[in-house]
Design an enzyme around this catalytic site. Structure first.
Site, PDB file in Angstrom:
ATOM      1  CE  LYS A 124      -0.276  -9.997 -10.380  1.00 52.50           C
ATOM      2  NZ  LYS A 124      -0.716  -9.187  -9.240  1.00 52.50           N
TER       3      LYS A 124
ATOM      4  NE  ARG B 230      10.821  -3.900  -9.610  1.00 48.27           N
ATOM      5  CZ  ARG B 230      10.579  -2.864  -8.807  1.00 48.27           C
ATOM      6  NH1 ARG B 230       9.585  -2.038  -9.078  1.00 48.27           N
ATOM      7  NH2 ARG B 230      11.311  -2.676  -7.733  1.00 48.27           N
TER       8      ARG B 230
ATOM      9  N   PRO C 102      -3.155  -1.594 -18.471  1.00 48.23           N
ATOM     10  CG  PRO C 102      -2.565  -0.539 -20.474  1.00 48.23           C
ATOM     11  CD  PRO C 102      -3.408  -1.645 -19.927  1.00 48.23           C
TER      12      PRO C 102
ATOM     13  CE1 TYR D 179       0.998 -11.552 -15.980  1.00 51.25           C
ATOM     14  CE2 TYR D 179       1.072  -9.597 -17.379  1.00 51.25           C
ATOM     15  CZ  TYR D 179       1.474 -10.287 -16.234  1.00 51.25           C
ATOM     16  OH  TYR D 179       2.352  -9.697 -15.357  1.00 51.25           O
TER      17      TYR D 179
ATOM     18  CG  LEU E 152      -1.998   0.376  -9.618  1.00 47.26           C
ATOM     19  CD1 LEU E 152      -2.478  -0.812 -10.446  1.00 47.26           C
ATOM     20  CD2 LEU E 152      -2.514   1.684 -10.212  1.00 47.26           C
TER      21      LEU E 152
ATOM     22  NE  ARG F  71       9.863  -5.979  -0.794  1.00 49.45           N
ATOM     23  CZ  ARG F  71      10.358  -6.134  -2.005  1.00 49.45           C
ATOM     24  NH1 ARG F  71      11.132  -7.172  -2.270  1.00 49.45           N
ATOM     25  NH2 ARG F  71      10.083  -5.274  -2.965  1.00 49.45           N
TER      26      ARG F  71
ATOM     27  N   GLY G 137       0.790  -1.242   0.000  1.00 50.69           N
ATOM     28  CA  GLY G 137       0.000   0.000   0.000  1.00 50.69           C
ATOM     29  C   GLY G 137       0.813   1.278   0.000  1.00 50.69           C
ATOM     30  N   GLY G 138       2.138   1.154  -0.009  1.00 49.05           N
ATOM     31  CA  GLY G 138       2.973   2.361   0.078  1.00 49.05           C
ATOM     32  C   GLY G 138       3.231   3.042  -1.242  1.00 49.05           C
TER      33      GLY G 138
HETATM   34  C1  HXC Z   1      16.635 -11.339 -14.519  1.00 52.12           C
HETATM   35  C2  HXC Z   1      16.408 -10.726 -12.311  1.00 52.12           C
HETATM   36  C3  HXC Z   1      15.939  -9.441 -12.684  1.00 52.12           C
HETATM   37  C4  HXC Z   1      15.870  -9.153 -14.094  1.00 52.12           C
HETATM   38  C5  HXC Z   1      15.963  -9.553 -10.516  1.00 52.12           C
HETATM   39  N1  HXC Z   1      16.404 -10.731 -10.977  1.00 52.12           N
HETATM   40  N2  HXC Z   1      15.666  -8.747 -11.553  1.00 52.12           N
HETATM   41  N3  HXC Z   1      16.738 -11.666 -13.203  1.00 52.12           N
HETATM   42  N4  HXC Z   1      16.209 -10.137 -14.958  1.00 52.12           N
HETATM   43  N5  HXC Z   1      15.444  -7.985 -14.532  1.00 52.12           N
HETATM   44  C6  HXC Z   1      16.862 -11.857 -10.170  1.00 52.12           C
HETATM   45  C7  HXC Z   1      18.046 -11.507  -9.266  1.00 52.12           C
HETATM   46  O1  HXC Z   1      19.253 -11.568  -9.959  1.00 52.12           O
HETATM   47  C8  HXC Z   1      17.929 -12.587  -8.210  1.00 52.12           C
HETATM   48  O2  HXC Z   1      18.411 -13.806  -8.734  1.00 52.12           O
HETATM   49  C9  HXC Z   1      16.410 -12.784  -8.047  1.00 52.12           C
HETATM   50  O3  HXC Z   1      15.818 -12.266  -9.269  1.00 52.12           O
HETATM   51  C10 HXC Z   1      15.836 -12.012  -6.890  1.00 52.12           C
HETATM   52  O4  HXC Z   1      16.212 -10.636  -7.033  1.00 52.12           O
HETATM   53  P1  HXC Z   1      16.402  -9.698  -5.756  1.00 52.12           P
HETATM   54  O5  HXC Z   1      16.610  -8.318  -6.249  1.00 52.12           O
HETATM   55  O6  HXC Z   1      17.404 -10.275  -4.827  1.00 52.12           O
HETATM   56  O7  HXC Z   1      14.969  -9.924  -5.064  1.00 52.12           O
HETATM   57  P2  HXC Z   1      14.076  -9.004  -4.208  1.00 52.12           P
HETATM   58  O8  HXC Z   1      14.873  -7.935  -3.543  1.00 52.12           O
HETATM   59  O9  HXC Z   1      13.236  -9.904  -3.401  1.00 52.12           O
HETATM   60  O10 HXC Z   1      13.154  -8.231  -5.306  1.00 52.12           O
HETATM   61  C11 HXC Z   1      12.071  -8.866  -5.930  1.00 52.12           C
HETATM   62  C12 HXC Z   1      11.919  -8.400  -7.382  1.00 52.12           C
HETATM   63  C13 HXC Z   1      11.949  -6.847  -7.477  1.00 52.12           C
HETATM   64  C14 HXC Z   1      10.611  -8.971  -7.901  1.00 52.12           C
HETATM   65  C15 HXC Z   1      13.083  -8.933  -8.197  1.00 52.12           C
HETATM   66  O11 HXC Z   1      11.728  -6.431  -8.813  1.00 52.12           O
HETATM   67  C16 HXC Z   1      10.928  -6.200  -6.573  1.00 52.12           C
HETATM   68  O12 HXC Z   1      11.208  -5.921  -5.413  1.00 52.12           O
HETATM   69  N6  HXC Z   1       9.705  -5.921  -7.083  1.00 52.12           N
HETATM   70  C17 HXC Z   1       8.624  -5.329  -6.287  1.00 52.12           C
HETATM   71  C18 HXC Z   1       7.810  -4.325  -7.015  1.00 52.12           C
HETATM   72  C19 HXC Z   1       7.357  -4.712  -8.405  1.00 52.12           C
HETATM   73  O13 HXC Z   1       7.901  -5.639  -9.010  1.00 52.12           O
HETATM   74  N7  HXC Z   1       6.373  -3.971  -8.908  1.00 52.12           N
HETATM   75  C20 HXC Z   1       5.845  -4.184 -10.220  1.00 52.12           C
HETATM   76  C21 HXC Z   1       4.578  -4.954 -10.171  1.00 52.12           C
HETATM   77  S1  HXC Z   1       3.875  -4.744 -11.723  1.00 52.12           S
HETATM   78  P3  HXC Z   1      19.333 -14.803  -7.840  1.00 52.12           P
HETATM   79  O14 HXC Z   1      19.620 -15.949  -8.755  1.00 52.12           O
HETATM   80  O15 HXC Z   1      20.546 -14.013  -7.446  1.00 52.12           O
HETATM   81  O16 HXC Z   1      18.487 -15.167  -6.658  1.00 52.12           O
HETATM   82  C22 HXC Z   1       2.866  -5.940 -12.168  1.00 52.12           C
HETATM   83  C23 HXC Z   1       2.041  -5.500 -13.375  1.00 52.12           C
HETATM   84  C24 HXC Z   1       1.582  -6.557 -14.282  1.00 52.12           C
HETATM   85  O17 HXC Z   1       2.804  -6.956 -11.593  1.00 52.12           O
HETATM   86  C25 HXC Z   1       0.809  -6.120 -15.499  1.00 52.12           C
HETATM   87  C26 HXC Z   1       1.160  -4.840 -16.188  1.00 52.12           C
HETATM   88  C27 HXC Z   1       0.274  -4.485 -17.347  1.00 52.12           C
HETATM   89  P1  NAP Z   2       4.203  -1.168  -7.277  1.00 52.42           P
HETATM   90  O1  NAP Z   2       4.021   0.253  -6.912  1.00 52.42           O
HETATM   91  O2  NAP Z   2       5.583  -1.674  -7.516  1.00 52.42           O
HETATM   92  O3  NAP Z   2       3.470  -2.041  -6.182  1.00 52.42           O
HETATM   93  C1  NAP Z   2       3.914  -3.258  -5.700  1.00 52.42           C
HETATM   94  C2  NAP Z   2       3.960  -3.167  -4.187  1.00 52.42           C
HETATM   95  O4  NAP Z   2       4.219  -4.455  -3.652  1.00 52.42           O
HETATM   96  C3  NAP Z   2       5.029  -2.222  -3.671  1.00 52.42           C
HETATM   97  O5  NAP Z   2       4.456  -1.289  -2.785  1.00 52.42           O
HETATM   98  C4  NAP Z   2       5.996  -3.130  -2.924  1.00 52.42           C
HETATM   99  O6  NAP Z   2       6.511  -2.483  -1.750  1.00 52.42           O
HETATM  100  C5  NAP Z   2       5.090  -4.301  -2.559  1.00 52.42           C
HETATM  101  N1  NAP Z   2       5.843  -5.531  -2.377  1.00 52.42           N
HETATM  102  C6  NAP Z   2       6.691  -6.120  -3.249  1.00 52.42           C
HETATM  103  N2  NAP Z   2       7.224  -7.220  -2.712  1.00 52.42           N
HETATM  104  C7  NAP Z   2       6.685  -7.339  -1.483  1.00 52.42           C
HETATM  105  C8  NAP Z   2       6.851  -8.283  -0.440  1.00 52.42           C
HETATM  106  N3  NAP Z   2       7.661  -9.333  -0.574  1.00 52.42           N
HETATM  107  N4  NAP Z   2       6.139  -8.103   0.704  1.00 52.42           N
HETATM  108  C9  NAP Z   2       5.317  -7.050   0.840  1.00 52.42           C
HETATM  109  N5  NAP Z   2       5.127  -6.121  -0.109  1.00 52.42           N
HETATM  110  C10 NAP Z   2       5.814  -6.268  -1.249  1.00 52.42           C
HETATM  111  O7  NAP Z   2       3.381  -1.539  -8.618  1.00 52.42           O
HETATM  112  P2  NAP Z   2       1.840  -1.330  -9.000  1.00 52.42           P
HETATM  113  O8  NAP Z   2       1.812  -1.107 -10.460  1.00 52.42           O
HETATM  114  O9  NAP Z   2       1.191  -0.372  -8.107  1.00 52.42           O
HETATM  115  O10 NAP Z   2       1.235  -2.794  -8.734  1.00 52.42           O
HETATM  116  C11 NAP Z   2       0.198  -3.012  -7.798  1.00 52.42           C
HETATM  117  C12 NAP Z   2      -0.589  -4.238  -8.188  1.00 52.42           C
HETATM  118  O11 NAP Z   2      -1.254  -4.025  -9.415  1.00 52.42           O
HETATM  119  C13 NAP Z   2       0.226  -5.497  -8.364  1.00 52.42           C
HETATM  120  O12 NAP Z   2      -0.495  -6.612  -7.894  1.00 52.42           O
HETATM  121  C14 NAP Z   2       0.373  -5.604  -9.861  1.00 52.42           C
HETATM  122  O13 NAP Z   2       0.617  -6.912 -10.294  1.00 52.42           O
HETATM  123  C15 NAP Z   2      -0.996  -5.108 -10.279  1.00 52.42           C
HETATM  124  N6  NAP Z   2      -1.105  -4.666 -11.657  1.00 52.42           N
HETATM  125  C16 NAP Z   2      -0.552  -3.483 -12.019  1.00 52.42           C
HETATM  126  C17 NAP Z   2      -0.718  -3.051 -13.320  1.00 52.42           C
HETATM  127  C18 NAP Z   2      -0.183  -1.725 -13.774  1.00 52.42           C
HETATM  128  O14 NAP Z   2      -0.346  -1.399 -14.942  1.00 52.42           O
HETATM  129  N7  NAP Z   2       0.424  -0.948 -12.917  1.00 52.42           N
HETATM  130  C19 NAP Z   2      -1.411  -3.838 -14.245  1.00 52.42           C
HETATM  131  C20 NAP Z   2      -1.946  -5.058 -13.826  1.00 52.42           C
HETATM  132  C21 NAP Z   2      -1.794  -5.461 -12.533  1.00 52.42           C
HETATM  133  P3  NAP Z   2       7.985  -2.737  -1.178  1.00 52.42           P
HETATM  134  O15 NAP Z   2       8.915  -2.741  -2.316  1.00 52.42           O
HETATM  135  O16 NAP Z   2       8.153  -1.594  -0.219  1.00 52.42           O
HETATM  136  O17 NAP Z   2       7.928  -4.045  -0.448  1.00 52.42           O
END
Ligand code: HXC
Ligand code: NAP
Length: 293
Positions: A171, A208, A199, A156, A28, A48, A24-25
């Site tokens: 998902k 990302r 989107p 998806y 969306l 986190r 929630g920080g």
């Molecule tokens: C290949 C990658 C990578 C990349 C990370 N890794 N990024 N591999 N390509 N781009 C690998 C690392 O090398 C590592 O591998 C493992 O993944 C874990 O990475 P860490 O950084 O150590 O993990 P962590 O700190 O837990 O971070 C998790 C994360 C990061 C998912 C990788 O991106 C994150 O914190 N995301 C949170 C927010 C987020 O993703 N928001 C977007 C949601 S959007 P090894 O082998 O060393 O373990 C969404 C929208 C969908 O879902 C639809 C849109 C239309």
């Molecule tokens: P975002 O800002 O990156 O949101 C993801 C959140 O998840 C962050 O606040 C992150 O906070 C938290 N998170 C990640 N790993 C976590 C963990 N291990 N424990 C607790 N919290 C964790 O991206 P967003 O676009 O708003 O995405 C929100 C939701 O919408 C997601 O479910 C995503 O799949 C969905 N979605 C987004 C889109 C889009 O177009 N944006 C489209 C389809 C679906 P910390 O890093 O502080 O932990």
């Protein structure tokens, strides 16, 4: 100002509801939290990064006059999830709604992923949603109190998608959990629904999924029949409705909010959108001329 950028529900629609928003920080989750506060809810935001949560809480409390409680919790860790639930119960005395919004995702050819990179996304999205749902769900069942779960998935979840395979798998699992528990736990007064957004630009997702100049190369608006991306308020409007008692008879549903995006990608002849209007007379004549052959 377009109507969908405005508040939809009446002011007290979520009055005194206690809502947990994972992730929630930012993005969306933050947008939905803001609207829940405006509608009178007390919201716990978790992720986190406690500092990020506290900054968001300060901002949203100032904007809305609402109450935000911050708990640091990695949803992958069962003990942290249990501690988060206990902290919310101590703070507010009850939980009405769980919004599983936290996610991890990034684009990558699947063969480039290490097994633990695959796990990192699966664990946040599927295991994290399972942890929160099981923890809060058991509390609701044991205390004989009703509850509502809203899960954020993607379109998806049912089509699958190349280059985000761990996210697609996770998902899809969350969607299956939504529909399964909607039936199994209805007897306890627990409702489950999901939202599948198209989107909606956020920093977390765009950094990302469209890093660097990919954001210009792949104009997301072109993928959407309505030719625009989503506005955070329109998602918040839908989420608020689905967690409110106004949607009391909606259970097990996944509501797509994507301007028609996934269907544009799916329909066999949708590419004919590229045909200019003036060509249709010519094409019709060509087709009719074949009638007798
Ligand atoms: C290949 C990658 C990578 C990349 C990370 N890794 N990024 N591999 N390509 N781009 C690998 C690392 O090398 C590592 O591998 C493992 O993944 C874990 O990475 P860490 O950084 O150590 O993990 P962590 O700190 O837990 O971070 C998790 C994360 C990061 C998912 C990788 O991106 C994150 O914190 N995301 C949170 C927010 C987020 O993703 N928001 C977007 C949601 S959007 P090894 O082998 O060393 O373990 C969404 C929208 C969908 O879902 C639809 C849109 C239309
Ligand atoms: P975002 O800002 O990156 O949101 C993801 C959140 O998840 C962050 O606040 C992150 O906070 C938290 N998170 C990640 N790993 C976590 C963990 N291990 N424990 C607790 N919290 C964790 O991206 P967003 O676009 O708003 O995405 C929100 C939701 O919408 C997601 O479910 C995503 O799949 C969905 N979605 C987004 C889109 C889009 O177009 N944006 C489209 C389809 C679906 P910390 O890093 O502080 O932990």
């Amino acid at each position: 100002m377009s109507i969908y950028t405005q508040s939809m529900l009446k002011d007290d629609a979520l009055k005194d509801k206690v809502i947990i928003v994972t992730g929630g920080g930012s993005g969306l989750g933050k947008a939905m939290t803001k609207y829940f506060l405006q509608l009178g809810a007390k919201v716990t935001i978790t992720s986190r990064n406690l500092e990020k949560l506290q900054n968001t809480a300060k901002e949203l409390e100032a904007e809305t006059g609402g109450t935000v409680f911050c708990v640091s919790c990695d949803v992958r860790n069962w003990d942290e999830v249990e501690a988060m639930k206990e902290a919310v119960l101590k703070e507010f005395g009850k939980i009405d709604v769980l919004l599983n919004n936290a996610a991890g995702n990034f684009i990558s050819p699947t063969e480039r992923l290490t097994h633990s990179a695959f796990d990192s996304v699966l664990d946040i999205v599927l295991k994290g949603t399972k942890n929160c749902t099981l923890s809060v769900g058991k509390h609701w069942i044991d205390s004989k109190t009703p509850g509502t779960v809203l899960n954020i998935v993607t379109t998806y979840a049912w089509t699958g998608s190349a280059y985000v395979v761990p996210s697609a798998c996770a998902k899809a699992g969350v969607l299956a959990m939504t529909r399964s528990l909607a039936v199994e736990w209805a007897k306890y007064g627990i409702r489950f629904n999901a939202i599948a957004p198209g989107p909606f630009p956020t920093k977390g997702a765009w950094e990302r999924l469209l890093p660097g100049d990919l954001v210009e190369k792949f104009d997301m608006t072109k993928k959407v029949p309505l030719r625009r991306v989503g506005d955070h308020q329109e998602l918040a409007n839908l989420a608020a409705y689905l967690v409110s008692d106004f949607s009391a008879y909606i259970n097990g549903e996944v509501v797509t909010i994507d301007g028609g995006e996934w269907l544009q990608g799916a329909g066999e002849f949708n590419m004919l959108e590229a045909i200019p209007q003036e060509m249709w007379d010519q094409l019709e004549a060509m087709i009719k001329a074949k009638k007798s052959s």
